[in-house]
Every structure is written in structure tokens, then in C-alpha cells.
Design an enzyme around this catalytic site. Structure first.
Site, mmCIF file in Angstrom:
data_model
loop_
_atom_site.group_PDB
_atom_site.id
_atom_site.type_symbol
_atom_site.label_atom_id
_atom_site.label_comp_id
_atom_site.label_asym_id
_atom_site.label_seq_id
_atom_site.Cartn_x
_atom_site.Cartn_y
_atom_site.Cartn_z
ATOM 1 N N PHE A 159 0.831 -1.196 0.000
ATOM 2 C CA PHE A 159 0.000 0.000 0.000
ATOM 3 C C PHE A 159 0.867 1.247 0.000
ATOM 4 O O PHE A 159 1.970 1.243 0.549
ATOM 5 C CB PHE A 159 -0.905 0.002 1.236
ATOM 6 C CG PHE A 159 -1.823 -1.186 1.278
ATOM 7 C CD1 PHE A 159 -2.988 -1.198 0.527
ATOM 8 C CD2 PHE A 159 -1.508 -2.301 2.031
ATOM 9 C CE1 PHE A 159 -3.828 -2.298 0.539
ATOM 10 C CE2 PHE A 159 -2.344 -3.411 2.057
ATOM 11 C CZ PHE A 159 -3.507 -3.415 1.309
ATOM 12 N N GLU A 160 0.334 2.312 -0.572
ATOM 13 C CA GLU A 160 1.094 3.560 -0.625
ATOM 14 C C GLU A 160 1.466 4.057 0.772
ATOM 15 O O GLU A 160 2.456 4.759 0.948
ATOM 16 C CB GLU A 160 0.300 4.642 -1.360
ATOM 17 C CG GLU A 160 -1.001 5.028 -0.683
ATOM 18 C CD GLU A 160 -1.879 5.917 -1.570
ATOM 19 O OE1 GLU A 160 -1.372 6.906 -2.099
ATOM 20 O OE2 GLU A 160 -3.082 5.598 -1.713
ATOM 21 N N THR A 161 0.670 3.692 1.751
ATOM 22 C CA THR A 161 0.946 4.114 3.124
ATOM 23 C C THR A 161 2.244 3.536 3.679
ATOM 24 O O THR A 161 2.728 3.994 4.711
ATOM 25 C CB THR A 161 -0.200 3.676 4.050
ATOM 26 O OG1 THR A 161 -0.593 2.338 3.690
ATOM 27 C CG2 THR A 161 -1.380 4.594 3.905
ATOM 28 N N ASN B 280 -0.064 12.260 -3.953
ATOM 29 C CA ASN B 280 0.385 11.843 -2.633
ATOM 30 C C ASN B 280 1.907 11.794 -2.514
ATOM 31 O O ASN B 280 2.486 12.209 -1.509
ATOM 32 C CB ASN B 280 -0.160 10.450 -2.343
ATOM 33 C CG ASN B 280 -0.869 10.409 -1.027
ATOM 34 O OD1 ASN B 280 -0.685 11.298 -0.203
ATOM 35 N ND2 ASN B 280 -1.671 9.400 -0.820
#
Lengths: 256, 325, 325, 256
Positions: free
Chosen positions: A50-52, B107
């Protein structure tokens, strides 16, 4: 296998596109369920990230956002956003990443809008904005797009180009200086679309059982070549069972 | 030199000291996770106005600050809250009404911008967004940018790779550094000096923290410096980056704080209802924020029973089998 | 797709598979700490030649590779080994004799270059070295750079800040990315899939690891994936970055491996003597490396007693009261 | 206090320059002992950090290198090199950092050489190279330089400019685009030197007890203004005691 919804089939259709061993980037919602389904069905050695910053999460429960604490448990590494987007670009892992993203609008070159309907400064509808989708669409060589098949979503021109597809077609994407390739597939609740190798225009590859190519065209503003299209094989009992029992048992995303 | 007794303070003091009308504020967390909600509520309660806000994909915190009338301008990648609000509701409304000026980045770009601030460079390069409207369209006009010395004169700049085609790259996009006047993050534990530890994903909180001129840390658990220094490898932010340490258990509620509690799906569904109607939202602001003295009182509204339901399972760090419909 | 059984291998196989004559190699660690020494010795043993080496401040590993005749060119910030060798001895000799071509950068610049490689950008900006010979003088000629497609055509490039004077900066120095053919690091623990955990300071190993086309990880302890995944927050490198996992206890010896063992001051003092004399050094290479089959045999030379002396104290991670004169 | 060495005095002299609350960057060797002495004597609230990423190490034992495992124990944070050099530059901590560095050669503007004696390509002597010293000297507003006072070290022109001082004096450093200020002090085994506020040339500020300004000049290739110089107060009994007992009890760096 008759008892399935088009939303289920679209999830399975996306899962089938993922090769075993792939590094799968996924966002919130149906893309996450598709990635989980791929891992459970056809790509057991793939890695979801995930980008997180969560890498290879076990996903005992379905996360409702990419920052859901469910993505943090039992990962290989809990890194940050800087790390995650790095994996999409570096020499070793960059080429292996498959991105699964969605949007509010798409055009015939696979350019996506997740920002506004109408004028940017006075929008009719404001959406969430890019998140990491623009980055994924910029960097990776293989991205899969999820869309609801509706005329207002398959448009001649996106109101705001949030995530780059093949831009204006041909070699325009490369000329713009983007590193990765444009999208591979668009997967909807009616069909799977690919892109022509030269013009980079969307073409119909598969229509779902019970859906005609004509119906698909009726639900798009622009024309696509349907001459090579064939019917998609329905989901197997096993695929549906895994999807319902292992990926989204509460029906949080897939519904029921 | 700031000594320990000067850094440890209550939330009301921390906000009134470091957050002022019109300041450039950055908040940590991501959608439903580790938003510094106690601080967000205190900012709303203190009626701060005209804030210039920075976040990457913060959801609940952004939406409440916007809904609370505190924010004039925002630079952001994503204003959504997962399944609870694919687009944050008050954010959406404010943009559509024209009361909130948005500058959109991706982002990764927002994260690079915070990293640039943390590294003390004016910009960092990427190849993201070439050919898109994120690159081509500006939310802030050139006039606005020229008026505010805290803003760079360009949204971003494309330029040739200084090394020719080295590393298969012809063109780069430079994104400008962010140096917020103040960043607020919520962490699992900190000591009185400010050394902080985030458990689970740090997201981009560390970059946001180090980019700021002032940093407020709210924490679940205030521990001794001895305890923190015995866990060096697990800490991310050293004390000298921190201006204020505030002990606020439940400080991320109703968003999640890994190893402590999950997000509160019942409240987030309620919030969706409140936020969708102006009158109900005014009532919400009043009852849940303005008439509430502090975050403990806010937690009291949620009630012990609900807090017990979302308490984290020690094995997983979240509430197993939580009803999230 | 690489499966687990393909990644776990012995050191000899890992080196012969991924390190070839003339390859661009990067090694982790810093001066006396966590150098991948077992791998360094195996490279010397396999008589690899003409290596283009990258390091930031690696000491012992660089000096032995250079002394072993493996290295033709090096890009480095610091070739020293703390008090044991303010300048690494074989490195110094090779440069003075003209047998080693050096390109000098600063430590931060080398780190940024690895970070650029890890991020997939051709370069990163800094303001370090403006006005210095690090900026003005090149170790590699333009001809050499143009001949080798693995090298950028410029050592570094100064350019105006793309955002005018934003962030009080007029000028930037761009340093080019490094993308080694192979990076080798030594870590405290890893699993068969390659997920790796560094304890204590990671230095720039993580950036070096992610910048490479291939990555060899040697580890003190090979643990199950279950154990690694139960410590997510402590791990830095995910399995998909790794090509080879080699279990080599003592793999950083004679440099230190935090929580496992200290550097061996007695050996480092001996090494200083060996390295200072060509005949003694040839004898050293033969007896300590070429005639030794593997790293266990090298540790046997050190002997149990010496290894016990440098064993890490569980409280501090190093050998308390070690005689380091 | 009579029983002390010049090496001890030079360490104490540097320690005295560090303000309480400072964030001290230090390298290997004597600079590390000086930082430890400052923390024990006059700057208890200062923080020592290393380029390797160790922040606020307890230093129960003297490290012999900045990557010595002794710097990793009981720190506030164990970060990486990227973090450490960031602290020297960002808005919050950048201005508070004091750098303590050394070199093989220095010129009258405080430019340092740690790379080669002779021609870069055919050096008479090769040294370690910059390490982080060039970065520190580039970034921070306050740097202290340690030197052995020898004619071959205080030279008219450094053979290789590794770490920037005030470059060519005047405002040349600022014009070159460097962010921080040039060095504040040069501390040797004979004297403390500062830099003129306008010309940025080295000036003698203090000579050590028993050392005359003339002797200092004899040990330098270039002239410095000695007109404002005064004798340094000797170390106190306490300073020496702390240095010997707490900072380097084994005499690893200070000798004995």
C-alpha cells in the site's frame, strides 16, 4: 456458476490479470478485494503493498482504507510513503509492480479524472483528488483500472486529467517524459478493455456473460473497436467461494 | 534552549501558543488513522481562522477543520476517508461552494514536499504528473503566490534532467518544499523532552514533523526518557525537533491509533449523516466540540462501552471482528 | 518470480552468481561497523577483478577489497577506520601508487546518490560542496565517463534553484544516482524470503540496498518469516528487494555487529601492521583469506576466546570494558 | 592547575565554546572528547549527534569511530545518514547545530583539506577524504575546527579544498551559494583563532599559557593579526578531572 453479481465478476476478472509473483499496489475498495482474490486464487506468491508503506500485509480482515490499521498487522515491513513510491521506480522492483486504481471519469486513452466534474475552480462535483493514483499511473509499466460502466464516466474528454493514461495516444506519453507505460486493462462491471498497441486507443477485449458489445457501447461516450471481442468465461465456483469467504466475508465492499 | 518543563503542556496551551489565525499548519495521519483529532477539535474550539492547511491524504482531521470554519486554503493529495466518505463531505461542500481554495498535488508529491522541507532543500525531483492537470492547472493564482512569501511562486516546475538522459530520464518535475509554521502529529508514545515513537505505519508524519518550524506532538502514553532511550530503534523523532508535548490518551479518536484503538465506524457513519446536512452539522459542531471542554469530555460522549468495542486487540493492533458496516 | 528456495544460498554461490569481474558493487556498513566482511573475503577468495566500488564511509571492507586486488575504481566519501586507521592503509597505498582511481564525494552526497537510486530518480539536490574541490575536481575523466554507460557524464552539476530564491536558496548541486549492479549488506536477522532487519544504526544500508539491481543479504540469524512478520516495525527491507539470503554468523567480523559482537581491536591493530608492509600483507592475504575455505574457518583463526571477549553485552549491544588500546 | 597537556587544554578550550542547549555534531577522535567534555562541564543540556544517525547517545564508553557500536546504545533515535544531515539544514534545528571537525591542512580563511597532499591524481599523501566534514562545513552556522599547530598544516593554499571555510574571504562564501556560515573558531594545541567579521581572515584570539604569539606565528605559513590576542585561562582542576575520569578514562584519544 450462475449465482454471482457483476461486481463479483469484475473483481475476479481483475484478479485473473495478476501474474504470480507480482508486486501489487492497491488502493481502497474493490481494488483491494481484487488483489486479495488474486493472492488467494491465482497469484499466491504475489505481494500486496500500500502507498501508506505497508508491505505484504496478511489482511486477516478487509481494510476499509489504505491507512486502516488492518494493513499494518503482520507485514514484512511497515515503512512510509517515501518508501512505497520508491518501490515503483527503482531498478529492482519498479518493473514488477502492478497498479490497481479507479476513477470517476476515463477517456479513450485511459486518462483518469478523480478530482472534479466541471471547472476546477468552480466544480460541479469535487472528488477526493489523486491520492497516490497519479503517481502509480505515472510510474508503473502495468496498471489495471477499475470503472463502473456508465456513459457519464466513459467520456470524450476528462474534466481534469488526474492520472495519466496514454495521454493523447501514440507515443505522446513517452514524449511527455513519463517513465512507466500507460494502462494495460480497464475492467468494468460489463467488460474488459485493452489498448491498441499503436494508437493506444481503448478496444473491447471481453464482454461479460449476458452483456452484449452493443450494450457496452451504449454506456460510453466514445466508440471502441469491438471486432476482436469475445465473451469472458464466468467465475468458477471456487473463485466466488474464495471471494466471499476469504476476501470480504462481511460484504463490506462486494456487497451481497 | 527549551527545557523539559517548558515543553510539556496541556493541549489548550499548545494550540494557543503555536497555532494562530492565518498560520500555515500541517497535520499528520492518513484518512482514518492517527489523525491528531484532539488537536483538531481544540483548534476548532479556539475558533482559529484562515488557516493554510497542508496534508497528503488526511481524511477526518481535514474534514472537521474545514467544517469547523478554520481553513481558507489547502494543499492536499486526497480528501477522502476510505469507505466512510470516498470524498470528505465538508471538504467537498466547501470546494463546491467556493469557500475553500485547493491546490492539488499527488500523494508522492506532497510527501516529497514535506521531505524537502525536512532536508532543508527548496525542492525535490520526481517524474510523476507530467502531462496531467495536476501539473498544468493551478489552484492558487500567480498573484496569490506572489503575495504570500510563504508560498513558492510556481506550483511545480518541469526541467531537463541536469545529467542529460542519465538513468533513462529526460525530464524531471520539481516540487517545492513545504515548511509549515507548525505541524501537529499524534503518536503512540513520547517522553517529556519530545522524543517520539510511532507504532505501525509512520506514513509521512516524520517528514511532516521535521519540515516544520514548530512541532506539537500529542501522545497516547507519556513515558520516561529512560524508557524511550531503551527503545532507540523504535523511535523516529528526536526531542530537539519538538516544541510541545501533550499527553492526550485517545487523541486520535475517532480515527485509529495502532496498538491502542481502532477507528470508530459507528461514529464515522454518524458523522457522515451530520456532515451531509448544514443544520445537523452546526448542531454537531456545537454539541461535540464547542460545548465540550477537552478531549476527555469528547471521549465521554463516545462512552466507555463504545471505546471498549474499538479497543485494539494486543495481537493485531486493531479491534478484531469489529462491526464496520 | 524468485521463490524462497532459490534465494537462500551459500556465500560462495551468492558471490559467484551476482559479483562478476568489472561489476559495479556497493557494500554497506560504516568504518568499523557492520561491513559485509564474510562477503568481502569471499570476493577476494574468488579473485574478482576490476570492480567499480561504491561506499560512503566504509572502512575495513573497502581496504581489504582494495588490498585484495579486486578494485580498479572507487567512489567514496571516506576511506578511514576510526582510530585504527585514520586513513585506510591499503587504500592510501593504492591511490598513491596510482593503481586505484578515486572519485571523491562527501558523505551526504554519497548517501543522496544511493537514495536517488532507491527512489528511481537520476539525481537529488543539495547545497553541500559549492566552492570546494569536491565539486571542482574530478577523479574520473570525461572520457572515462563517456566510455562507461554505467557512469553519468558529469560528476555533479550546479544549477539555479528552479523556484528562484524560494527557501533562501539561489543555487543547488545535483548529485547523480547510483544504481549498483549488486549491493551487499550484513544484517542482524533475515528470513528465507529476504526480509531483513538491521538493529542499531542502519547508516545508509537501506538506501544502498534499494538502489541496486541485485541485493545480497548476509545475516547473523536466519529466522522464520513468522518471526520477522511479528516484528514488522523493526524491519527495513522487504523480501522483494532481495536476490540472495546467506546465513553467515559472524559475517561482519572483524567489524562490529550491534547486539552480536564488537569490532576486534586486537585484530584491527594486527591488520594495521600487516597492511603497512607489502610482504606481510601478501602473507596475510594468503593465510587469512585464500587458504581459508569459508568464514567459519576465518572465525576459527580468531578463536573462541577472542570471540568471547568481543561478544556483545546484552544491555549495551557492545563489549563493555573491552581493551581497545 | 599545572599538570595538564596541551592536548587536554585544546579539548577543554573547544568544550568551552559550546553553548548549553546546542546540538553538537561531532566526528571521530578529539572532537568527540570535546563534545563529551562540554556536555559534562558547561553544556549539560546539549545533545551530541553523529552523521551515522545516532542522536543523543549516552556514551558510557568513548567511541573510536562515529559508527562505533558505543554511539548506538541508549540514544533518543537511531536514524540514518539522511536524517542526520537533514537536522543540519531544516528550519527548526539547522541553526542550532554546532559542528566540530578537523583536517590535515587549513588556510587563512578556514578552508580545510582532508583529501590529498600534492596533486589529486598523483598525490604525495592520500588522506581519508571528506566523510561528512564538507557537508557540515557547508550547512551549519557555527563550526569549530581542531588543528595541530604546525607550519605544514597552516598553509597559504590548501592542496585540495575538501571543506569550505570562508572560501576567498569577504562575502565569497555567500556568493558561492553555500547555506551556512564559515567557521567560528580554530582550536589548536597552542591557540584559539577566530575570523575577522569583514575580511574573514584568521586572527589570533587566545594563546595558551606558556605559548607566545610569536611561537604561534612561527608555526604557520601565513600571517595572522595578533594585536587583539590574550592569554587563555588554564583549565580548572574540575575540567581536567572530568576530562580524564569521565570522557576518556582509558586515554584512548587524549593519551596519558
Amino acid at each position: 456458476m450462475d449465482d454471482y453479481t457483476l461486481r463479483e465478476l469484475m473483481t475476479i476478472a481483475a484478479a485473473r490479470q495478476i501474474n504470480d509473483g507480482a508486486i501489487i499496489f492497491c488502493g481502497t475498495g474493490i481494488s483491494m478485494v481484487a488483489a486479495m482474490a488474486a493472492k488467494h486464487i491465482n497469484a499466491p506468491n504475489s505481494t500486496i503493498f500500500f502507498e501508506t508503506g505497508a508491505i505484504d500485509s496478511v489482511l486477516e480482515e478487509l481494510p476499509l482504507a489504505v491507512a486502516d490499521p488492518r494493513v499494518m498487522y503482520y507485514t514484512a515491513v511497515n515503512g512510509g510513503l517515501i518508501d512505497s513510491f520508491g518501490y515503483m521506480q527503482n531498478r529492482k522492483t519498479g518493473k514488477q509492480v502492478v497498479g490497481v486504481i479507479g476513477a470517476a471519469q476515463i477517456d479513450c486513452y485511459g486518462n483518469l479524472n478523480s478530482t472534479v466534474i466541471g471547472d476546477y475552480h468552480k466544480p460541479k462535483v469535487r472528488f477526493s483528488g489523486s491520492g497516490g493514483a497519479c503517481d502509480v499511473a505515472s510510474f508503473v509499466d502495468n496498471s489495471i483500472i477499475f470503472m463502473q460502466h456508465e456513459k457519464r464516466k466513459f467520456v470524450n474528454k476528462v474534466d481534469y486529467l488526474t492520472s495519466p493514461g496514454w495521454l493523447d495516444g501514440g507515443d505522446s506519453r513517452e514524449r511527455a517524459g513519463l517513465p512507466g507505460k500507460g494502462p494495460s486493462k480497464v475492467i468494468t462491471n460489463m467488460a474488459i478493455m485493452g489498448f491498441d498497441k499503436v494508437t493506444r486507443k481503448m478496444v473491447l477485449e471481453n464482454y461479460y456473460p449476458g452483456i452484449t458489445p452493443e450494450k457496452i457501447l451504449e454506456n460510453m461516450e466514445f466508440e471502441v473497436d469491438i471486432s476482436q471481442a469475445s465473451e469472458l468465461s464466468p467465475p468458477t465456483r471456487d473463485e466466488i467461494k474464495i471471494l466471499r469467504e476469504k476476501c470480504d466475508p462481511q460484504g463490506l465492499i462486494i456487497g451481497r | 534552549m527549551t527545557t523539559r518543563s517548558e515543553k510539556l503542556m496541556d493541549l489548550s496551551t499548545a494550540i494557543s501558543t503555536f497555532v494562530s489565525d492565518g498560520c500555515h499548519l500541517s497535520i499528520g495521519g492518513f484518512t482514518v488513522n492517527r489523525n491528531p483529532m484532539a488537536a483538531v477539535y481544540e483548534i476548532i474550539r479556539q475558533k482559529k481562522r484562515k488557516i493554510h492547511l497542508y496534508a497528503h491524504s488526511n481524511g477526518q482531521g481535514v474534514d472537521e477543520l474545514v467544517g469547523g470554519g478554520c481553513v481558507d486554503r489547502i494543499e492536499i493529495a486526497y480528501g477522502g476517508n476510505g469507505r466512510f466518505a470516498p470524498t470528505c463531505i465538508r471538504f467537498k461542500r466547501a470546494v463546491q461552494e467556493g469557500s475553500l481554495l485547493v491546490e492539488d498535488y499527488s500523494n508522492y508529491q506532497m510527501t516529497l514536499r514535506f521531505l524537502a522541507g525536512a532536508m532543508g532543500v527548496p525542492c525535490l525531483p520526481t517524474r510523476s504528473s507530467l502531462g496531467t492537470d495536476i501539473f498544468n492547472k493551478w489552484g492558487f493564482s500567480r498573484e496569490l503566490r506572489e503575495q504570500d512569501p510563504k508560498l513558492p511562486n510556481e506550483k511545480m516546475v518541469a526541467a531537463d534532467n541536469p545529467f542529460g538522459g542519465w538513468a533513462d530520464t529526460e525530464k524531471l518535475v520539481f516540487v517545492p518544499a513545504i515548511n509549515p509554521d507548525v505541524t501537529i502529529i499524534h503518536v503512540q508514545q513520547a517522553d517529556e523532552l519530545g522524543t517520539s515513537q510511532i507504532q505501525g505505519l509512520p506514513m509521512a508524519d516524520v517528514e511532516q514533523a521535521k519540515a516544520a518550524k514548530h512541532l506539537i506532538v500529542t501522545c497516547e502514553k507519556l513515558v520516561s526518557s529512560h524508557e524511550m532511550k531503551s527503545q532507540s530503534d523504535a523511535n523516529q523523532i528526536p526531542h530537539f525537533c519538538v516544541d510541545a508535548v501533550v499527553h492526550v490518551p485517545g487523541g486520535a479518536y475517532p480515527t485509529a491509533c495502532y496498538n491502542y484503538y481502532d477507528y470508530d465506524p459507528m461514529f464515522l457513519n454518524d458523522y457522515k449523516k451530520f456532515a451531509s446536512d448544514d443544520a445537523m452539522f452546526a448542531k454537531y459542531l456545537n454539541e461535540y466540540i464547542h460545548l465540550v471542554k477537552n478531549h476527555q469530555e469528547r471521549l465521554d460522549i463516545a462512552g466507555e462501552e463504545r471505546l471498549a468495542v474499538i479497543a485494539a486487540d494486543p495481537r493485531t493492533g486493531y479491534a478484531v471482528n469489529l462491526d464496520r458496516k
